[in-house]
Design a protein around this motif. Structure first.
Motif, short mmCIF file in Angstrom:
data_model
loop_
_atom_site.label_atom_id
_atom_site.label_comp_id
_atom_site.label_asym_id
_atom_site.label_seq_id
_atom_site.Cartn_x
_atom_site.Cartn_y
_atom_site.Cartn_z
N GLU A 160 0.48 6.63 -13.98
CA GLU A 160 1.48 7.68 -13.81
C GLU A 160 0.82 8.83 -13.07
O GLU A 160 -0.24 9.32 -13.48
N VAL A 161 1.43 9.24 -11.98
CA VAL A 161 0.94 10.37 -11.19
C VAL A 161 1.89 11.53 -11.44
O VAL A 161 3.10 11.41 -11.26
N CYS A 178 0.82 -1.21 0.00
CA CYS A 178 0.00 0.00 0.00
C CYS A 178 0.86 1.26 0.00
O CYS A 178 1.64 1.50 0.92
N SER A 179 0.68 2.07 -1.04
CA SER A 179 1.29 3.40 -1.10
C SER A 179 0.24 4.41 -0.67
O SER A 179 -0.96 4.17 -0.78
N TRP A 180 0.70 5.56 -0.20
CA TRP A 180 -0.19 6.66 0.18
C TRP A 180 0.21 7.89 -0.62
O TRP A 180 1.40 8.21 -0.72
N LEU A 181 -0.78 8.58 -1.18
CA LEU A 181 -0.53 9.75 -2.01
C LEU A 181 -1.22 10.99 -1.46
O LEU A 181 -2.33 10.90 -0.93
N PRO A 192 -2.94 6.91 -17.60
CA PRO A 192 -2.74 5.46 -17.64
C PRO A 192 -1.36 5.14 -18.22
O PRO A 192 -0.87 5.87 -19.09
N VAL A 193 -0.73 4.10 -17.71
CA VAL A 193 0.54 3.64 -18.26
C VAL A 193 0.19 2.60 -19.33
O VAL A 193 -0.35 1.54 -19.01
N LYS A 194 0.46 2.93 -20.58
CA LYS A 194 0.00 2.11 -21.70
C LYS A 194 0.54 0.68 -21.66
O LYS A 194 -0.17 -0.27 -21.94
N LYS A 195 1.81 0.52 -21.32
CA LYS A 195 2.42 -0.81 -21.35
C LYS A 195 2.03 -1.67 -20.15
O LYS A 195 2.22 -2.87 -20.16
N ARG A 196 1.52 -1.01 -19.08
CA ARG A 196 1.15 -1.75 -17.87
C ARG A 196 -0.18 -1.22 -17.37
O ARG A 196 -0.24 -0.19 -16.72
N ASN A 235 5.32 6.32 -11.29
CA ASN A 235 4.44 5.25 -11.74
C ASN A 235 4.06 4.42 -10.52
O ASN A 235 4.93 3.86 -9.86
N ILE A 236 2.76 4.37 -10.24
CA ILE A 236 2.25 3.73 -9.03
C ILE A 236 1.47 2.47 -9.43
O ILE A 236 0.66 2.52 -10.36
N PRO A 237 1.70 1.36 -8.72
CA PRO A 237 0.98 0.13 -9.06
C PRO A 237 -0.49 0.15 -8.62
O PRO A 237 -0.85 -0.36 -7.56
N ILE A 238 -1.30 0.78 -9.43
CA ILE A 238 -2.75 0.84 -9.24
C ILE A 238 -3.35 1.13 -10.62
O ILE A 238 -2.78 1.90 -11.40
N SER A 239 -4.46 0.50 -10.93
CA SER A 239 -5.08 0.75 -12.24
C SER A 239 -5.57 2.20 -12.30
O SER A 239 -5.85 2.82 -11.27
#
Length: 151
Positions: free
Chosen positions: A113-114, A91-94, A104-108, A123-127
């Motif tokens: 991208e924030v 869990c990241s917090w922003l 959106p990150v096109k390749k993933r 680049n944060i791992p969240i859709s």
């Protein structure tokens, strides 16, 4: 560093290992020897509450209990929101107030991208859809609290 207090320069708190975090500020990065949730709790306590107290307040206001945004410092409207359940190790917090835009990150597809207000990008791992939902939820919390202060 064992303690870190969230401030106006804090952009994100990202887990590095199960027990350490990377705090991203506008101009610096810090390695902190606690989980992101501990930093959130410590900062809430510094500003006169606790994570659990802030969580209960957000739960009451938003009528939900999952992935709640937290008002860390109500005098300056500092709100952080989690990317996944706060109990999860990833869990990241922003910082809501510091986000300029998201892409959106096109390749993933499971990354977003924030872009922060100072131009810094992460680049944060969240859709993208989940990120949008979290930003909307945090914005709603901010709006309700601001309106209540102004009554």
């Amino acid at each position: 560093m064992k303690d870190y207090e969230i401030n106006d320069a804090t952009l994100a708190i990202i887990p590095e290992t199960k027990m350490t975090s990377v705090v991203v500020e506008a101009d610096y990065k810090y390695n902190v020897e606690v989980k992101p949730l501990k930093i959130i709790d410590y900062s809430c306590k510094y500003f006169g509450s606790s994570y659990l107290g802030r969580r209960e307040g957000a739960k009451q206001i938003l009528k939900t209990s999952y992935k709640l945004p937290i008002m860390v410092d109500d005098s300056r409207n500092v709100i952080f929101f989690p990317t996944v359940s706060p109990e999860e190790n990833n869990c990241s917090w922003l910082a809501l107030n510091r986000i300029e835009t998201i892409n959106p990150v096109k390749k993933r597809k499971d990354y977003t991208e924030v872009v922060f207000d100072n131009g810094k990008k992460l680049n944060i791992p969240i859709s993208y859809k989940s990120m949008e939902n979290q930003i909307l939820r945090a914005s709603r919390l901010e709006s309700v609290i601001r309106n209540r202060k102004n009554q």
